[in-house]
Each structure stands twice: as structure tokens, then as C-alpha cells.
Design an enzyme around this catalytic site. Structure first.
Site, PDB file in Angstrom:
ATOM      1  N   SER A  22       0.838  -1.199   0.000  1.00  0.00           N
ATOM      2  CA  SER A  22       0.000   0.000   0.000  1.00  0.00           C
ATOM      3  C   SER A  22       0.871   1.246   0.000  1.00  0.00           C
ATOM      4  O   SER A  22       2.044   1.180  -0.371  1.00  0.00           O
ATOM      5  CB  SER A  22      -0.948  -0.029   1.207  1.00  0.00           C
ATOM      6  N   ASN A  23       0.338   2.383   0.385  1.00  0.00           N
ATOM      7  CA  ASN A  23       1.113   3.629   0.443  1.00  0.00           C
ATOM      8  C   ASN A  23       0.645   4.467   1.631  1.00  0.00           C
ATOM      9  O   ASN A  23      -0.257   4.061   2.359  1.00  0.00           O
ATOM     10  CB  ASN A  23       0.971   4.397  -0.879  1.00  0.00           C
ATOM     11  N   ARG A  24       1.239   5.633   1.783  1.00  0.00           N
ATOM     12  CA  ARG A  24       1.023   6.433   2.991  1.00  0.00           C
ATOM     13  C   ARG A  24      -0.180   7.364   2.943  1.00  0.00           C
ATOM     14  O   ARG A  24      -0.307   8.247   3.772  1.00  0.00           O
ATOM     15  CB  ARG A  24       2.255   7.293   3.258  1.00  0.00           C
TER      16      ARG A  24
END
Ligand code: CTP
Length: 215
Positions: A22-24
Site C-alpha cells: 500500500s502507500n502512505r
């Protein structure tokens, strides 16, 4: 009543039942846009991936997890809208294979094969060319060149550029510094402000541009 479709949050690409890529993205900017659009009396549909905070009250909400689920939801709903803002941080890659069993750590190294996810925003043009379409660009280098290239290649009406730097961390924060780049070449650089304020300015700019462009 004008209708707007907003995507927010991140996508999660599963590797096995317990792991994902995923990402932030925190979801804060997308959710601020939902609140700003509601304030202006628009009918808001929100398609959201996982986020750090709870989503605001809206007319319609669809929860998704992966990029492919987000694409399906966008394609299902986009045509019923006048404006589309793609604020979600889509994972560009997903695992080539998903393991139904938890992957065990037998080896010293794990080489993961990833495959490209579709570019959701890009694919909406041929599907819904009459809709006012806005994207985001998160850049660490050559920000204007990259954002302009995205504006053109995704055939957008407008792109919101966030340059990530030590001063402007953007992700997860309540403040952001952004620039708006329009398809007609116009550019507007905004100072650092809260995401709520930025969202209000962006919604107002979109409504004004739509009027001027005779959408
Ligand atoms: N986007 C999308 N589908 C993807 C990737 C991005 O719809 N698979 C959208 C994002 O929501 C954003 C815009 O495209 O509105 C630009 O996203 P960004 O991550 O900045 O750029 P990418 O097109 O993914 O290019 P790169 O990662 O190479 O910078």
C-alpha cells in the site's frame, strides 16, 4: 443539483491473507473535498479505500480495497456525475499471484513479482469525456514537468500538484501546499494551508472553470 464523484484514501494490494502492498495516503485530502463539496450543495458520491480517519457524512459511499475494485466502482458510477476528482493514491502495482495460504519465511530472500494496475483516471476519458475531470500529482522531482505531462496524457481539465519536500511532507498531515494547473495552460500557486481550506478553494475553482468552459 450538480453531482460529484470523489475518490480518496489508498488502495491495498494483498499478497496473502495477512500481508499487502500500500502507500502512505491518509485520506485527509479526499475527505476534505467531500466536506467542501457538500458545503457547496453538491450531491457527493465517495469511493474510498482504507484511510487513517473515518469518512465524513456524504450522499453515497462505496468502500473498496484494491485498485481493481476501485476501477470497477469508478466505472460504475462516473457517468451519473458532472465532476470527477481522483484523489485516491492508487497502488501502481499488485502482486502477480495471490497466495491463499500465509506465505512462510523459508528462504533468506523473497523476490516478489509485481504487475501493473490499470491507470483508472486515464481510462475514464474515453468512458466519460463530457465530465470535468481533476487529478492529483504527487512529485518529488521535476514537479511541473511531471504534472503537466500527467495533465496531458490523462486528458484532464485540471491537475493539483503537490511537491513532496522536507518543508511540504503532505502525506498524513492536515496542511498542504499545492498548485493548480489547468488544461488551457493557466497556473495558480497556492500558499501552505489546511487541507480543508485547500479543498474549499479547489471546489470553488472547479465550479468557476466549469462555468467559464461552458460544461
Ligand atoms: N492514478 C490512477 N490510477 C493509477 C495511478 C494513479 O487513477 N493506477 C491517478 C491518481 O489518483 C492521481 C493521478 O492518477 O489523480 C496521478 O497519480 P500519481 O501517483 O501522481 O502518478 P502516476 O500516474 O501513478 O505516475 P507515477 O507513479 O509514475 O508518478
Amino acid at each position: 443539483m450538480l453531482r460529484i464523484l470523489i475518490t480518496a484514501g489508498a488502495t491495498r494490494e494483498p499478497l496473502d491473507p495477512v500481508r499487502y502492498i500500500s502507500n502512505r495516503s491518509s485520506g485527509k485530502m479526499g475527505y476534505a473535498l467531500v466536506r467542501a463539496a457538500k458545503k457547496r450543495g453538491l450531491f457527493v458520491t465517495l469511493i474510498t479505500g482504507p484511510a487513517d480517519i473515518l469518512p465524513p457524512k456524504t450522499n453515497k459511499i462505496i468502500h473498496i480495497e484494491t485498485a481493481l475494485e476501485m476501477k470497477r466502482a469508478v466505472m460504475k458510477h462516473i457517468c451519473q456525475n458532472d465532476i470527477f476528482i481522483m484523489c485516491a493514491a492508487v497502488a501502481d502495482y499488485r502482486a502477480a499471484t495471490y497466495s491463499r495460504k500465509k506465505i512462510k519465511h523459508h528462504n533468506k530472500e523473497w523476490v516478489l513479482r509485481l504487475i501493473r494496475n490499470p491507470d483508472i483516471l486515464k481510462s475514464t476519458f474515453s468512458y466519460a469525456p463530457h465530465i470535468y475531470r481533476v487529478g492529483f500529482a504527487l512529485e518529488t522531482h521535476a514537479p511541473y514537468e511531471n504534472a503537466k505531462q500527467k495533465l496531458k496524457s490523462k486528458k484532464l481539465d485540471m491537475i493539483v500538484l503537490n511537491c513532496i519536500s522536507k518543508k511540504n511532507k503532505v502525506l498524513g498531515l492536515d496542511v498542504s501546499q499545492a498548485s493548480f494547473l489547468m488544461a488551457n495552460g493557466a497556473k495558480e500557486e497556492l500558499p501552505m494551508m489546511t487541507k480543508n481550506k485547500l479543498a474549499q478553494i479547489l471546489i470553488d475553482r472547479i465550479l468557476k472553470n466549469r462555468d467559464q468552459d461552458d460544461f
